[in-house]
Scaffold this active site. Structure first.
Site, mmCIF file in Angstrom:
data_model
loop_
_atom_site.group_PDB
_atom_site.id
_atom_site.type_symbol
_atom_site.label_atom_id
_atom_site.label_comp_id
_atom_site.label_asym_id
_atom_site.label_seq_id
_atom_site.Cartn_x
_atom_site.Cartn_y
_atom_site.Cartn_z
ATOM 1 N N ARG A 296 36.252 13.451 -19.299
ATOM 2 C CA ARG A 296 35.358 14.480 -18.806
ATOM 3 C C ARG A 296 34.691 13.953 -17.535
ATOM 4 N NH1 ARG A 296 34.298 14.196 -24.416
ATOM 5 N NH2 ARG A 296 34.802 16.130 -25.553
ATOM 6 N N LYS B 268 30.685 12.904 -25.887
ATOM 7 C CA LYS B 268 29.775 13.889 -26.461
ATOM 8 C C LYS B 268 29.211 13.388 -27.780
ATOM 9 C CE LYS B 268 31.293 18.246 -24.444
ATOM 10 N NZ LYS B 268 31.679 19.642 -24.736
ATOM 11 N N HIS C 12 37.592 19.503 -14.713
ATOM 12 C CA HIS C 12 37.944 20.127 -15.991
ATOM 13 C C HIS C 12 39.412 20.567 -16.002
ATOM 14 C CE1 HIS C 12 36.499 21.503 -19.818
ATOM 15 N NE2 HIS C 12 36.900 22.733 -19.613
ATOM 16 N N ARG D 207 41.609 17.589 -16.528
ATOM 17 C CA ARG D 207 41.575 17.192 -17.955
ATOM 18 C C ARG D 207 42.504 18.092 -18.766
ATOM 19 N NH1 ARG D 207 38.392 15.017 -22.312
ATOM 20 N NH2 ARG D 207 37.688 16.614 -23.779
ATOM 21 N N HIS E 238 37.709 15.205 -28.987
ATOM 22 C CA HIS E 238 37.329 16.450 -29.650
ATOM 23 C C HIS E 238 36.922 16.164 -31.090
ATOM 24 C CE1 HIS E 238 39.931 19.084 -26.756
ATOM 25 N NE2 HIS E 238 38.757 18.769 -26.248
ATOM 26 N N TYR F 4 45.675 23.961 -26.634
ATOM 27 C CA TYR F 4 46.749 23.510 -25.746
ATOM 28 C C TYR F 4 48.136 23.835 -26.275
ATOM 29 C CZ TYR F 4 43.027 21.017 -23.427
ATOM 30 O OH TYR F 4 41.874 20.727 -22.761
#
Length: 313
Positions: free
Chosen positions: A150, A174, A239, A242, A265, A274
């Protein structure tokens, strides 16, 4: 709205512009949505709980589904940002019901687009004494597309993030969770060229002034590179790179669980977006590898042998 809400919204929109490449109209719409929601919550958005946000969404029942979905999206992304930035320990928007709308697919760069970006960055970083900015840009590109970081993770990388005999990076992503991101041979080569150009007393891999490179500056640098490479700058952002990392890995046969780990994730459902890009390969896989496909081959061979036997008799 209180000043706290205003400052948080400004920071959120800055992230959306720099990391997601959100268009000006999108940013304006999100600002209106968040300011409107803040006016409907006693005490503002900063301290709102789930019950208060449900009350806000109840006010939108008469709107078109697309408008309500956008307002919900603004709230969900805003509170996810606050949690990731450490402004809140919880996410009160997480429990809000999602509208029955189809999730948009990410913008995608083709292999040719990526090749042109790397060709341009590589050319600018050639020579015995290339500009430091060109070497930095090449490494940033290698890490965005080669490791799937990210934008916020990339620009804030400490020098000590390189570990495992330079086989991987230790990423704090995150939710303040750590993960390992693979470091390709190309990225290691670019890193070897960049490190001697970084001041020894800085804690950052990509220092800028008294801190590190900003997400906004990274976004600008990528778009400038795209323009020089003959690619529409509006199609390129951290983004989007990525997304290209994830999509092209999946096309190459990567396992979805491994991809989930590399992207950081928390939920596999986020990674599953995806799978849309690989539908043709999946169809071919079923046609070639499924037991029924082999059964058809056997039955076809038997039918052919029967035809030959019948004709010879």
């Amino acid at each position: 709205m209180g000043e706290t809400d205003a400052a948080l919204i400004d920071r959120f929109l800055e992230m959306m512009a720099a990391e997601r490449g959100a268009a000006r109209n999108t940013l304006a719409a999100y600002r209106r949505d968040l300011e409107q929601a803040g006016g409907l919550v006693r005490g503002g958005l900063a301290g709102a709980d789930t019950a208060a946000l449900r009350g806000v969404m109840a006010q939108y029942q008469g709107l078109a589904a697309s408008s309500a979905a956008r307002k919900l999206s603004a709230l969900r992304q805003f509170y996810a940002f606050l949690r990731d930035e450490g402004e809140r320990a919880d996410d009160p928007a997480q429990a809000l019901a999602r509208p029955a709308t189809r999730r948009p697919l990410p913008r995608l760069l083709t292999h040719d687009d990526v090749g042109r970006l790397f060709a341009q960055a590589g050319e600018e970083a050639e020579g015995e004494t290339p500009p430091a900015a060109a070497v930095r840009m090449l490494l940033l590109l290698e890490l965005l597309y080669g490791s799937g970081l990210r934008a916020s993770e990339l620009v804030s990388l400490p020098r000590r993030a390189v570990a495992g005999e330079r086989q991987y990076l230790i990423i704090r992503g995150k939710g303040d969770k750590e993960r390992l991101a693979p470091l390709s041979e190309r990225a290691r080569d670019a890193l070897d060229r960049w490190l001697p150009l970084v001041a020894a007393d800085t804690p950052w891999l990509f220092p800028s002034g008294k801190a590190h490179l900003s997400r906004v500056r990274l976004f600008q640098m990528l778009r400038d590179l795209a323009a020089r490479a003959g690619i529409d700058p509006a199609a390129v952002s951290p983004h989007v790179l990525r997304h290209a990392f994830a999509t092209h890995l999946l096309e190459g046969g990567a396992d979805l669980r491994a991809l989930q780990l590399m992207l950081g994730h928390a939920d596999i459902a986020t990674t599953e977006i995806y799978t849309h890009v690989d539908s043709r390969r999946l169809v071919e896989l079923v046609n070639r590898r499924h037991p029924l496909a082999r059964m058809d081959t056997v039955l076809g061979a038997k039918a052919a042998s029967v035809d030959v036997a019948a004709s010879s008799s």
